[in-house]
Design a protein around this motif. Structure first.
Motif, PDB file in Angstrom:
ATOM      1  N   ASP A  42      -4.935   3.534   5.665  1.00  0.00           N
ATOM      2  CA  ASP A  42      -4.002   4.566   5.212  1.00  0.00           C
ATOM      3  C   ASP A  42      -3.164   4.006   4.069  1.00  0.00           C
ATOM      4  OD1 ASP A  42      -2.438   7.002   5.362  1.00  0.00           O
ATOM      5  OD2 ASP A  42      -0.900   5.860   6.419  1.00  0.00           O
ATOM      6  N   LEU A  43      -2.886   4.840   3.077  1.00  0.00           N
ATOM      7  CA  LEU A  43      -1.971   4.473   1.997  1.00  0.00           C
ATOM      8  C   LEU A  43      -0.813   5.454   2.050  1.00  0.00           C
ATOM      9  CD1 LEU A  43      -1.226   2.799  -0.485  1.00  0.00           C
ATOM     10  CD2 LEU A  43      -2.645   4.322  -1.867  1.00  0.00           C
ATOM     11  N   ASN A  44       0.357   4.958   2.451  1.00  0.00           N
ATOM     12  CA  ASN A  44       1.511   5.841   2.600  1.00  0.00           C
ATOM     13  C   ASN A  44       2.564   5.557   1.534  1.00  0.00           C
ATOM     14  OD1 ASN A  44       4.106   4.433   3.713  1.00  0.00           O
ATOM     15  ND2 ASN A  44       2.474   3.512   4.963  1.00  0.00           N
ATOM     16  N   CYS A  45       3.406   6.557   1.296  1.00  0.00           N
ATOM     17  CA  CYS A  45       4.449   6.420   0.281  1.00  0.00           C
ATOM     18  C   CYS A  45       5.694   7.177   0.728  1.00  0.00           C
ATOM     19  CB  CYS A  45       3.942   6.973  -1.046  1.00  0.00           C
ATOM     20  SG  CYS A  45       4.980   6.557  -2.462  1.00  0.00           S
ATOM     21  N   ASP A  46       6.866   6.600   0.465  1.00  0.00           N
ATOM     22  CA  ASP A  46       8.149   7.237   0.769  1.00  0.00           C
ATOM     23  C   ASP A  46       8.479   8.200  -0.365  1.00  0.00           C
ATOM     24  OD1 ASP A  46       8.083   5.379   2.809  1.00  0.00           O
ATOM     25  OD2 ASP A  46       9.524   4.030   1.867  1.00  0.00           O
ATOM     26  N   LEU A  47       8.557   9.478  -0.051  1.00  0.00           N
ATOM     27  CA  LEU A  47       8.741  10.508  -1.070  1.00  0.00           C
ATOM     28  C   LEU A  47       9.869  11.464  -0.676  1.00  0.00           C
ATOM     29  CD1 LEU A  47       4.974  11.315  -1.783  1.00  0.00           C
ATOM     30  CD2 LEU A  47       6.490   9.836  -3.115  1.00  0.00           C
TER      31      LEU A  47
ATOM     32  N   ALA B 248      -3.133  -4.569   9.794  1.00  0.00           N
ATOM     33  CA  ALA B 248      -2.846  -3.556   8.788  1.00  0.00           C
ATOM     34  C   ALA B 248      -3.525  -2.246   9.150  1.00  0.00           C
ATOM     35  CB  ALA B 248      -3.317  -4.033   7.412  1.00  0.00           C
ATOM     36  N   ASP B 249      -2.722  -1.261   9.582  1.00  0.00           N
ATOM     37  CA  ASP B 249      -3.222   0.082   9.839  1.00  0.00           C
ATOM     38  C   ASP B 249      -2.856   1.030   8.701  1.00  0.00           C
ATOM     39  OD1 ASP B 249      -4.095  -0.718  12.430  1.00  0.00           O
ATOM     40  OD2 ASP B 249      -2.079  -0.387  13.213  1.00  0.00           O
ATOM     41  N   THR B 250      -1.745   0.716   8.023  1.00  0.00           N
ATOM     42  CA  THR B 250      -1.286   1.541   6.920  1.00  0.00           C
ATOM     43  C   THR B 250      -0.574   0.661   5.900  1.00  0.00           C
ATOM     44  OG1 THR B 250       0.055   3.477   6.304  1.00  0.00           O
ATOM     45  CG2 THR B 250       0.874   2.143   8.134  1.00  0.00           C
ATOM     46  N   ILE B 251      -0.789   0.955   4.626  1.00  0.00           N
ATOM     47  CA  ILE B 251      -0.160   0.205   3.534  1.00  0.00           C
ATOM     48  C   ILE B 251       0.929   1.066   2.928  1.00  0.00           C
ATOM     49  CG2 ILE B 251      -0.525  -0.894   1.288  1.00  0.00           C
ATOM     50  CD1 ILE B 251      -3.541  -1.004   2.047  1.00  0.00           C
TER      51      ILE B 251
ATOM     52  N   ILE C   7      -2.279   9.219  -2.477  1.00  0.00           N
ATOM     53  CA  ILE C   7      -1.985   8.653  -1.157  1.00  0.00           C
ATOM     54  C   ILE C   7      -2.630   9.489  -0.056  1.00  0.00           C
ATOM     55  CG2 ILE C   7       0.174   7.652  -1.994  1.00  0.00           C
ATOM     56  CD1 ILE C   7       1.649   9.976  -0.596  1.00  0.00           C
ATOM     57  N   SER C   8      -2.546   8.987   1.181  1.00  0.00           N
ATOM     58  CA  SER C   8      -3.078   9.733   2.325  1.00  0.00           C
ATOM     59  C   SER C   8      -1.993  10.141   3.314  1.00  0.00           C
ATOM     60  CB  SER C   8      -4.169   8.924   3.042  1.00  0.00           C
ATOM     61  OG  SER C   8      -3.752   7.590   3.268  1.00  0.00           O
TER      62      SER C   8
END
Length: 250
Positions: A3-8, A211-214, A22-23
């Motif tokens: 998973d590729l996460n981002c704070d938005l 690492a499950d999510t980056i 991102i996902s």
């Protein structure tokens, strides 16, 4: 898969450019940043790009962007998270969206990674609100342990744009090497975590992390270029980018 996460939803102008890359999106709940209008707009972007939607609760402290610890009792931490989940979930429902995960923000996240009391309070707040939510927490920390103990699903989070200390915690932001500014260093850290299972500290120590999510911070100076570079590097390695929620449903 990763998973590729981002704070938005934190008031920056890069959200629309980052969302297709991102996902999972961790969307500010209006306490440390944003407001109802920002939440709606960001949820709309996530729906448009089929990105998993998550709540990003933080301290009620916009002046410090939620990055300064506020002394609270576990009961107050519980209520802080519950209040934001209720607010965020109501808006999500009005927009026809489903909340899939929760990731605490800033100082609240760091406190949960180190204090079992705070970790329990946050995990209990998430569990009591919706047992189907996935809790994102610092990989290998007490945040993950507390959530597991309560039967919650979790995602061990690692960082593409932050350096690590020897104990597996993130380097404090006031230190000069806390933020990764170089694309090659960012990619090396991501691939090291995914292919070898460890991260290298500033001092050269190797720390094993699941690492499950980056995470990639949406307010980072290089957020868009890093996101594009990460996607390219993962594509070359045939690593699929997919949210934990999507993987759970397969």
């Amino acid at each position: 898969m990763i998973d590729l996460n981002c704070d938005l939803g934190e008031g920056f102008t890069t959200d629309a450019d980052l969302m297709p890359l991102i996902s999972s999106a961790n969307i500010a709940c209006g306490f440390h940043a944003g407001d109802a209008a920002t939440i709606r707009r960001t949820i709309g972007l996530a729906l448009q790009h089929n990105v998993a939607i998550g709540a990003h609760p933080g301290f009620a402290d916009k002046a410090n962007f939620g990055r300064t610890t506020i002394a609270l009792t576990p009961e107050q931490v519980y209520q802080l998270v519950q209040t934001q989940l209720a607010l965020f979930s109501t808006i999500a429902q009005e927009e026809g969206a489903v909340v899939r995960h929760v990731k605490p923000h800033g100082a609240l996240y760091n406190a949960a990674a180190q204090s079992l009391e705070w970790a329990n309070a946050i995990a209990e707040a998430v569990r009591d609100f919706d047992t189907n939510l996935i809790l994102f927490g610092l990989s290998g920390s007490v945040s993950i342990q507390a959530a597991h103990a309560l039967g919650l699903q979790t995602a061990n989070e690692v960082f593409a744009d932050r350096s690590y200390q020897a104990d597996g915690t993130l380097t404090p932001r006031h230190l000069s090497h806390a933020l990764i500014q170089d694309t090659d260093q960012c990619i090396a850290q991501v691939l090291g975590l995914l292919e070898k299972g460890f991260v290298v500290t500033h001092e050269g120590q190797r720390i094993r992390l699941q690492a499950d999510t980056i995470c990639l911070h949406g307010d980072g100076m290089h957020a868009i270029s890093f996101a594009k570079a990460i996607r390219h590097a993962l594509s070359e390695k045939k690593i699929v980018i997919q949210s934990p929620y999507t993987r759970r449903e397969l």
